[in-house]
Scaffold this motif. Structure first.
Motif, mmCIF file in Angstrom:
data_model
loop_
_atom_site.group_PDB
_atom_site.id
_atom_site.type_symbol
_atom_site.label_atom_id
_atom_site.label_comp_id
_atom_site.label_asym_id
_atom_site.label_seq_id
_atom_site.Cartn_x
_atom_site.Cartn_y
_atom_site.Cartn_z
ATOM 1 N N UNK A 224 8.171 3.433 -11.688
ATOM 2 C CA UNK A 224 8.910 2.412 -10.951
ATOM 3 C C UNK A 224 9.796 3.009 -9.865
ATOM 4 N N UNK A 225 9.745 4.332 -9.690
ATOM 5 C CA UNK A 225 10.405 4.935 -8.531
ATOM 6 C C UNK A 225 9.629 4.644 -7.241
ATOM 7 N N UNK A 226 8.361 4.268 -7.385
ATOM 8 C CA UNK A 226 7.556 3.952 -6.208
ATOM 9 C C UNK A 226 8.168 2.820 -5.376
ATOM 10 N N UNK A 227 8.547 1.679 -5.981
ATOM 11 C CA UNK A 227 9.160 0.637 -5.151
ATOM 12 C C UNK A 227 10.488 1.051 -4.538
ATOM 13 N N UNK A 228 11.218 1.958 -5.212
ATOM 14 C CA UNK A 228 12.478 2.403 -4.625
ATOM 15 C C UNK A 228 12.249 3.151 -3.311
ATOM 16 N N UNK A 229 11.107 3.806 -3.197
ATOM 17 C CA UNK A 229 10.795 4.590 -2.000
ATOM 18 C C UNK A 229 9.930 3.828 -1.001
ATOM 19 N N UNK A 230 9.641 2.551 -1.268
ATOM 20 C CA UNK A 230 8.650 1.807 -0.468
ATOM 21 C C UNK A 230 9.022 1.704 1.003
ATOM 22 N N UNK A 231 10.304 1.647 1.293
ATOM 23 C CA UNK A 231 10.738 1.518 2.681
ATOM 24 C C UNK A 231 10.393 2.759 3.509
ATOM 25 N N UNK A 232 10.101 3.867 2.813
ATOM 26 C CA UNK A 232 9.853 5.140 3.497
ATOM 27 C C UNK A 232 8.381 5.544 3.493
ATOM 28 N N UNK A 233 7.494 4.645 3.050
ATOM 29 C CA UNK A 233 6.054 4.941 3.099
ATOM 30 C C UNK A 233 5.606 5.136 4.548
ATOM 31 N N UNK A 234 4.769 6.164 4.789
ATOM 32 C CA UNK A 234 4.135 6.278 6.099
ATOM 33 C C UNK A 234 2.691 5.779 6.023
ATOM 34 N N UNK A 235 2.404 4.953 5.021
ATOM 35 C CA UNK A 235 1.073 4.393 4.789
ATOM 36 C C UNK A 235 1.211 2.947 4.355
ATOM 37 N N UNK A 236 0.099 2.258 4.231
ATOM 38 C CA UNK A 236 0.131 0.847 3.859
ATOM 39 C C UNK A 236 0.607 0.674 2.414
ATOM 40 N N UNK A 237 1.548 -0.235 2.164
ATOM 41 C CA UNK A 237 2.000 -0.506 0.798
ATOM 42 C C UNK A 237 0.886 -1.024 -0.113
ATOM 43 N N UNK A 238 -0.253 -1.428 0.470
ATOM 44 C CA UNK A 238 -1.367 -1.917 -0.347
ATOM 45 C C UNK A 238 -1.914 -0.838 -1.284
ATOM 46 N N UNK A 239 -1.639 0.419 -0.979
ATOM 47 C CA UNK A 239 -2.112 1.517 -1.817
ATOM 48 C C UNK A 239 -1.238 1.729 -3.056
ATOM 49 N N UNK A 240 -0.141 0.992 -3.162
ATOM 50 C CA UNK A 240 0.842 1.252 -4.214
ATOM 51 C C UNK A 240 0.264 1.129 -5.614
ATOM 52 N N UNK A 241 -0.496 0.064 -5.854
ATOM 53 C CA UNK A 241 -1.002 -0.147 -7.215
ATOM 54 C C UNK A 241 -1.940 0.974 -7.634
ATOM 55 N N UNK A 242 -2.805 1.408 -6.735
ATOM 56 C CA UNK A 242 -3.711 2.514 -7.054
ATOM 57 C C UNK A 242 -2.919 3.777 -7.396
ATOM 58 N N UNK A 243 -1.854 4.035 -6.643
ATOM 59 C CA UNK A 243 -1.022 5.207 -6.909
ATOM 60 C C UNK A 243 -0.341 5.080 -8.262
#
Length: 511
Positions: A224-243
């Motif tokens: 759940x640290x992934x959503x905390x860093x979401x604002x800093x993704x340099x890629x599409x957030x659509x990849x989040x679930x796979x990660x």
């Protein structure tokens, strides 16, 4: 309305995977295998953690959707605000802050614990006092505090640097675990017969597995640290679930490997009976001597580093979001003028956690056990908000083109409902007397203290917090995503009393 400073988009996909995986695999994977086998037996632990990973993936469906919809700092705090209003956001953020910060402190204390085993003549210098049976030394306090300072500095220098460092730590961790497991299996003195009985005698297979499933929220906290860093993704957030899925599966596999590596070296029942300070360390030392301990210590150190680094990142981003919402003082919403990091949140986390080493590890464990409640509450909020946003049917034009779209909508709605049930089940396992994961009395006392402090802080801030117009809060918390038409609040906030009431649409009322 003041300007909302934006974080830089510097995090690459494999760095984000490392943040999730490395945060989930901390010191516990290397320090607690003997304790876990004492709870459930080797197979009970492995099955329990794999089931836990699957349950976390179910919860991850909601997270993946919400990260894609709201790629902003704050994670669960932002989701609770988006779906249920400002008061629930405060409630969620308050508990999650303690959960994240306490894990930072615990990882720092794990470095001192490692030092006590590997270099006791250095760490056990300057005996000071005892707390709950734990001898506190000046040496361990210095080591823990230095590690906290170093990682605070690393995180202040930029998300790109901390993300790259996290990935390097994770690669080293995986290499260390694989080499250690193979080495333990092929040693002449090792035997898979040491893994028997595969479940804990006297309680049966089911109870053994459930005892491990009960600690899954703690074991896998970090994805759940992934959503905390979401604002800093340099890629599409659509990849989040796979990660999220890859990180959780890797974490479950790593837990299984450390159990096997520990169990084949010595009969696990005899290892439990010996009650060594570090059961895994003792078994590896008996098998390979100093070389084995160094390899194990290297893997453990990487696990500690990933935990420190990952949770510094997530805690500071959560504090940034709460500062933007004016729950915390306005300086928390500012970014470093050069590195564009939430440096005030990082320094605040450092200040909070620097106190922890002085209380000894046993007292800190009470806080961490209690913090599992906060993480579970965050899981519940995310899944519940996703459940409200998902639809049982897809009436969009795309759905009419083929059946696949119409199948996806009810599947996601059902999975988010399962996530709500799983989260509620985890919560009950922690608070219902007699359940396998029921919190110890000191942990319950720590929980009560944190609830009281939260109530006092909330009442002190209530007048100012309520006075902030919703349009301003939307801008501060949600940024460019504040204008979404799917906001279920529609200009309304849940009343403060509803924090402890049932979460229902009818509970929504005007500010």
């Amino acid at each position: 309305m003041k300007e909302r400073e934006q974080l830089q988009k510097t995090l690459k996909p494999h760095w984000v995977w490392a943040i999730a995986f490395g945060s989930a695999i901390g010191w516990g994977a290397f320090v607690l295998p003997v304790d876990w086998m004492g709870m459930a037996g080797p197979l009970g632990v492995i099955i329990g953690f794999m089931i836990g990973a699957v349950l976390m993936i179910i919860i991850g469906v909601s997270y993946g959707f919400l990260v894609e919809k709201l790629p902003v700092s704050g994670g669960e705090f932002a989701y609770a605000y988006y779906g249920l209003g400002r008061y629930h956001a405060f409630f969620c953020g308050w508990f999650l802050t303690l959960g994240y910060a306490s894990i930072v402190a615990l990882n720092a204390s794990a470095i001192a614990l490692l030092g006590k085993f590997v270099l006791p003549q250095v760490i056990e210098q300057g005996y000071m006092y005892d707390i709950a049976g734990w001898h506190v030394y000046a040496g361990e306090i210095v080591v823990a505090c230095l590690s906290l300072i170093v990682f605070a500095f690393l995180n202040t220098r930029g998300a790109g640097l901390s993300g790259l460092a996290q990935f390097v730590f994770c690669v080293c961790l995986i290499v260390g675990v694989v080499i250690l497991t193979i080495a333990m299996i092929v040693h002449p003195s090792s035997s898979f017969s040491n893994l028997t009985p595969v479940f804990k005698p006297g309680i049966g297979a089911f109870s053994s597995i459930i005892a491990i499933v009960a600690i899954a929220p703690w074991a896998f906290v970090g994805f759940d640290n992934i959503p905390q860093a979401a604002e800093e993704f340099d890629f599409s957030p659509k990849k989040s679930f796979k990660i999220i899925v890859i990180a959780l599966l890797c974490a479950g596999l790593t837990y299984g490997l450390t159990i096997i590596a520990t169990g084949v070296g010595q009969s696990w029942s005899s290892a439990v009976a010996e009650q060594n300070v570090w059961g895994t360390g003792t078994i590896v030392e008996n098998t390979y001597g100093t070389v084995g301990v160094l390899l194990l210590s290297f893997a453990l150190l990487m696990g500690i580093f990933t935990g420190l680094n990952g949770f510094y990142l997530s805690t500071s981003r959560l504090l940034l979001a709460m500062g933007r919402a004016r729950i915390l003082p306005e300086p928390f919403s500012r970014l470093h003028p050069k590195y564009k990091t939430p440096h005030i949140g990082i320094l605040f986390t450092l200040g909070m956690t620097l106190v922890a080493p002085f209380f000894g590890r046993q007292a800190l464990m009470w806080v961490v056990d209690m913090a599992s409640i906060g993480v579970t509450i965050a899981y519940f909020y995310s899944c519940f908000v996703a459940y409200r946003l998902f639809k049982w049917s897809d009436s969009s034009p795309q759905a009419a083109v083929g059946k696949s779209k119409s199948v996806v909508a009810p599947f996601r709605k059902f999975m988010s409902l399962l996530g709500v049930i799983c989260s509620a089940g985890f919560f009950l396992l922690l608070v219902v007397p007699g359940s396998p994961g029921f919190l110890a009395t000191p942990s319950l006392i720590a929980l009560a203290v944190w609830v009281v402090l939260g109530a006092i802080f909330f009442l002190a801030k209530l007048k100012n917090y309520r006075a902030i117009p919703k349009e301003d809060l939307d801008h501060y918390i949600l940024g460019d995503f504040a204008d979404s038409k799917d906001n279920t609040d529609e200009g309304k906030d849940m009343p403060a009393a509803a924090i402890t009431a049932a979460l229902s649409d009818k509970a929504v009322s005007e500010d």
